[in-house]
Design a protein around this motif. Structure first.
Motif, PDB file in Angstrom:
ATOM      1  N   ASN A   1      18.962  41.918  72.840  1.00 45.82           N
ATOM      2  CA  ASN A   1      20.027  40.929  72.670  1.00 45.82           C
ATOM      3  C   ASN A   1      21.218  41.585  71.982  1.00 45.82           C
ATOM      4  N   GLN A   2      22.394  41.434  72.553  1.00 42.82           N
ATOM      5  CA  GLN A   2      23.581  42.060  71.983  1.00 42.82           C
ATOM      6  C   GLN A   2      24.001  41.320  70.719  1.00 42.82           C
ATOM      7  N   ILE A   3      24.135  42.059  69.618  1.00 42.51           N
ATOM      8  CA  ILE A   3      24.531  41.442  68.354  1.00 42.51           C
ATOM      9  C   ILE A   3      25.912  41.911  67.903  1.00 42.51           C
ATOM     10  N   LEU A   4      26.444  43.006  68.519  1.00 42.13           N
ATOM     11  CA  LEU A   4      27.793  43.466  68.188  1.00 42.13           C
ATOM     12  C   LEU A   4      28.370  44.240  69.370  1.00 42.13           C
ATOM     13  N   ARG A   5      29.685  43.992  69.581  1.00 40.89           N
ATOM     14  CA  ARG A   5      30.420  44.761  70.589  1.00 40.89           C
ATOM     15  C   ARG A   5      31.814  45.038  70.039  1.00 40.89           C
ATOM     16  N   TYR A   6      32.210  46.295  70.091  1.00 35.25           N
ATOM     17  CA  TYR A   6      33.528  46.686  69.576  1.00 35.25           C
ATOM     18  C   TYR A   6      34.187  47.664  70.538  1.00 35.25           C
ATOM     19  N   ASP A   7      35.479  47.443  70.788  1.00 39.83           N
ATOM     20  CA  ASP A   7      36.334  48.421  71.462  1.00 39.83           C
ATOM     21  C   ASP A   7      37.746  48.244  70.918  1.00 39.83           C
TER      22      ASP A   7
ATOM     23  N   LYS B   1      19.143  49.025  68.618  1.00 41.69           N
ATOM     24  CA  LYS B   1      19.645  50.154  69.394  1.00 41.69           C
ATOM     25  C   LYS B   1      21.155  50.248  69.230  1.00 41.69           C
ATOM     26  N   CYS B   2      21.598  51.442  68.869  1.00 37.24           N
ATOM     27  CA  CYS B   2      23.015  51.733  68.687  1.00 37.24           C
ATOM     28  C   CYS B   2      23.536  52.474  69.925  1.00 37.24           C
ATOM     29  N   PHE B   3      24.563  51.904  70.570  1.00 38.60           N
ATOM     30  CA  PHE B   3      25.208  52.522  71.729  1.00 38.60           C
ATOM     31  C   PHE B   3      26.620  52.940  71.334  1.00 38.60           C
ATOM     32  N   VAL B   4      26.965  54.183  71.610  1.00 39.50           N
ATOM     33  CA  VAL B   4      28.328  54.661  71.404  1.00 39.50           C
ATOM     34  C   VAL B   4      28.825  55.230  72.737  1.00 39.50           C
ATOM     35  N   ILE B   5      29.963  54.725  73.192  1.00 40.80           N
ATOM     36  CA  ILE B   5      30.588  55.196  74.425  1.00 40.80           C
ATOM     37  C   ILE B   5      31.918  55.847  74.059  1.00 40.80           C
TER      38      ILE B   5
ATOM     39  N   LYS C   1      40.161  46.706  71.928  1.00 43.31           N
ATOM     40  CA  LYS C   1      40.800  45.418  72.207  1.00 43.31           C
ATOM     41  C   LYS C   1      40.066  44.230  71.588  1.00 43.31           C
ATOM     42  N   ASP C   2      38.794  44.392  71.237  1.00 44.09           N
ATOM     43  CA  ASP C   2      38.024  43.205  70.844  1.00 44.09           C
ATOM     44  C   ASP C   2      36.882  43.593  69.902  1.00 44.09           C
ATOM     45  N   LEU C   3      36.481  42.610  69.086  1.00 43.63           N
ATOM     46  CA  LEU C   3      35.318  42.773  68.208  1.00 43.63           C
ATOM     47  C   LEU C   3      34.519  41.473  68.232  1.00 43.63           C
ATOM     48  N   TYR C   4      33.242  41.593  68.608  1.00 43.26           N
ATOM     49  CA  TYR C   4      32.340  40.434  68.615  1.00 43.26           C
ATOM     50  C   TYR C   4      31.096  40.794  67.821  1.00 43.26           C
ATOM     51  N   HIS C   5      30.627  39.859  66.986  1.00 44.84           N
ATOM     52  CA  HIS C   5      29.368  40.090  66.280  1.00 44.84           C
ATOM     53  C   HIS C   5      28.733  38.744  65.936  1.00 44.84           C
ATOM     54  N   GLN C   6      27.423  38.754  65.833  1.00 46.44           N
ATOM     55  CA  GLN C   6      26.684  37.553  65.472  1.00 46.44           C
ATOM     56  C   GLN C   6      26.771  37.303  63.964  1.00 46.44           C
ATOM     57  N   PRO C   7      26.446  36.055  63.537  1.00 47.07           N
ATOM     58  CA  PRO C   7      26.443  35.767  62.091  1.00 47.07           C
ATOM     59  C   PRO C   7      25.509  36.717  61.337  1.00 47.07           C
ATOM     60  N   ARG C   8      25.889  37.051  60.115  1.00 48.06           N
ATOM     61  CA  ARG C   8      25.168  37.946  59.216  1.00 48.06           C
ATOM     62  C   ARG C   8      25.271  39.411  59.627  1.00 48.06           C
ATOM     63  N   VAL C   9      26.030  39.689  60.705  1.00 47.82           N
ATOM     64  CA  VAL C   9      26.284  41.067  61.129  1.00 47.82           C
ATOM     65  C   VAL C   9      27.751  41.384  60.856  1.00 47.82           C
ATOM     66  N   SER C  10      27.995  42.514  60.200  1.00 49.14           N
ATOM     67  CA  SER C  10      29.373  42.917  59.919  1.00 49.14           C
ATOM     68  C   SER C  10      29.589  44.379  60.288  1.00 49.14           C
ATOM     69  N   PHE C  11      30.860  44.694  60.591  1.00 51.65           N
ATOM     70  CA  PHE C  11      31.221  46.043  61.043  1.00 51.65           C
ATOM     71  C   PHE C  11      32.622  46.353  60.545  1.00 51.65           C
ATOM     72  N   ASN C  12      32.807  47.579  60.023  1.00 52.01           N
ATOM     73  CA  ASN C  12      34.096  48.020  59.523  1.00 52.01           C
ATOM     74  C   ASN C  12      34.813  48.800  60.632  1.00 52.01           C
ATOM     75  N   GLU C  13      35.889  48.206  61.166  1.00 49.71           N
ATOM     76  CA  GLU C  13      36.612  48.845  62.273  1.00 49.71           C
ATOM     77  C   GLU C  13      37.236  50.160  61.857  1.00 49.71           C
TER      78      GLU C  13
ATOM     79  N   LEU D   1      28.334  49.373  70.741  1.00 55.47           N
ATOM     80  CA  LEU D   1      27.495  48.197  70.964  1.00 55.47           C
ATOM     81  C   LEU D   1      26.216  48.336  70.142  1.00 55.47           C
ATOM     82  N   TRP D   2      25.725  47.209  69.656  1.00 52.85           N
ATOM     83  CA  TRP D   2      24.424  47.141  68.993  1.00 52.85           C
ATOM     84  C   TRP D   2      23.595  46.057  69.672  1.00 52.85           C
TER      85      TRP D   2
END
Length: 285
Positions: free
Chosen positions: A62-68, A106-110, A70-82, A56-57
């Motif tokens: 405000n959450q701008i990215l969530r990845y697990d 803030k970068c969260f890693v679980i 099963k799912d990937l969500y991010h706001q415009p202008r934000v990108s992430f390489n799975e 999570l970022w």
């Protein structure tokens, strides 16, 4: 029993993975550029098992990215390489950054059941521009030279005046002004008394700011208006006095000459004075 505990311990180590998180902060980016916000993680027993991973970022809570898995969500202008997640990379990219993008991320890693988070501060850099509003001076009249530095971010800046390479120490700074677009502007001034020694000297306003790879400098020479205006004024006065003297001599001669004076008194048409005199002289012949 001891073998059972050992197997259980190994399973827990695999699940928790001894999670560690590494970030690079603060980071800096020029206005309008793309920036990679670095956030890497490691586990004790790689490779990373995506079933236990979540990233999570947040930006200012405000959450701008969530990845697990099963799912990937991010706001415009934000990108992430799975694919990078398998290699312990949780970094995200921001495109076309603006001043409003600056601040705390803030970068969260679980990595179940363990979790870590770290702060990444982003500073947006906007290089300044220099304007010299007026370079015109009058000889032996005090002149305040102004150096306007506009459109920079962040607000920390250094401005130095030079005259032929020598530092002018009596400069004055105005209060920094925040512009509507989030950038800043400030004025620096120095007061001089122009004389003949300043005529061919070069003045410089030098600006140092962290958005610049090297100092920004505006060089100029003074434009002396007083000398040109004085010469023009002298020429006008000389011409005016000359015309007046010629006219005075002519009128004196005209009215002291009987024929001219007589022709003037009898003239009933709008004819120039010298023409009256010339006409009278011809008739007298």
């Amino acid at each position: 029993m001891a073998l059972y505990l050992r197997i259980l311990l190994l399973a827990l180590l695999h699940l928790t993975g001894g999670l560690k998180l590494f970030v690079h902060s603060p980071q800096k980016a020029l206005l309008g550029s793309d920036v990679l916000l670095h956030c890497n993680f490691s586990v004790t027993r790689p490779p990373v098992d995506l079933k236990f991973l979540a990233i999570l970022w947040k930006y200012q809570e405000n959450q701008i990215l969530r990845y697990d898995s099963k799912d990937l969500y991010h706001q415009p202008r934000v990108s992430f390489n799975e694919q990078d997640a398998r290699n312990g990379i949780a970094s995200i990219s921001l495109s076309n950054v603006t001043i409003k993008d600056g601040g705390m991320y803030k970068c969260f890693v679980i990595y179940s059941p363990d979790s870590k988070d770290e702060v990444v501060n982003l500073d947006i850099l906007v290089p300044p521009m220099i304007q010299i509003p007026s370079k015109r001076v009058h000889k032996f009249e005090k002149k305040t030279l102004l150096c306007s530095v506009i459109g920079f971010h962040p607000p920390d800046i250094d401005i130095t005046w030079f005259r032929d390479g020598e530092v002018l120490v009596d400069s004055i700074f105005s209060k920094k002004q925040r512009n509507d677009d989030g950038t800043y502007s400030v004025n620096s001034s120095v007061t001089i008394m122009p004389d003949h020694n300043y005529k061919n000297q070069t003045f410089s306003c030098r600006v140092q700011h962290e958005a610049l790879r090297e100092p920004l400098e505006e060089n100029f020479q003074l434009l002396y208006e007083g000398q040109t205006r004085s010469r023009i004024l002298v020429i006008i006065v000389i011409i005016g006095v000359s015309v007046f003297l010629v006219l005075l001599v002519f009128l004196t001669w005209f009215f002291k000459t009987p024929r001219c004076r007589k022709s003037w008194s009898k003239g009933n048409q709008f004819i120039p004075l010298f023409y009256f005199c010339l006409l009278s002289a011809r008739r007298a012949r």
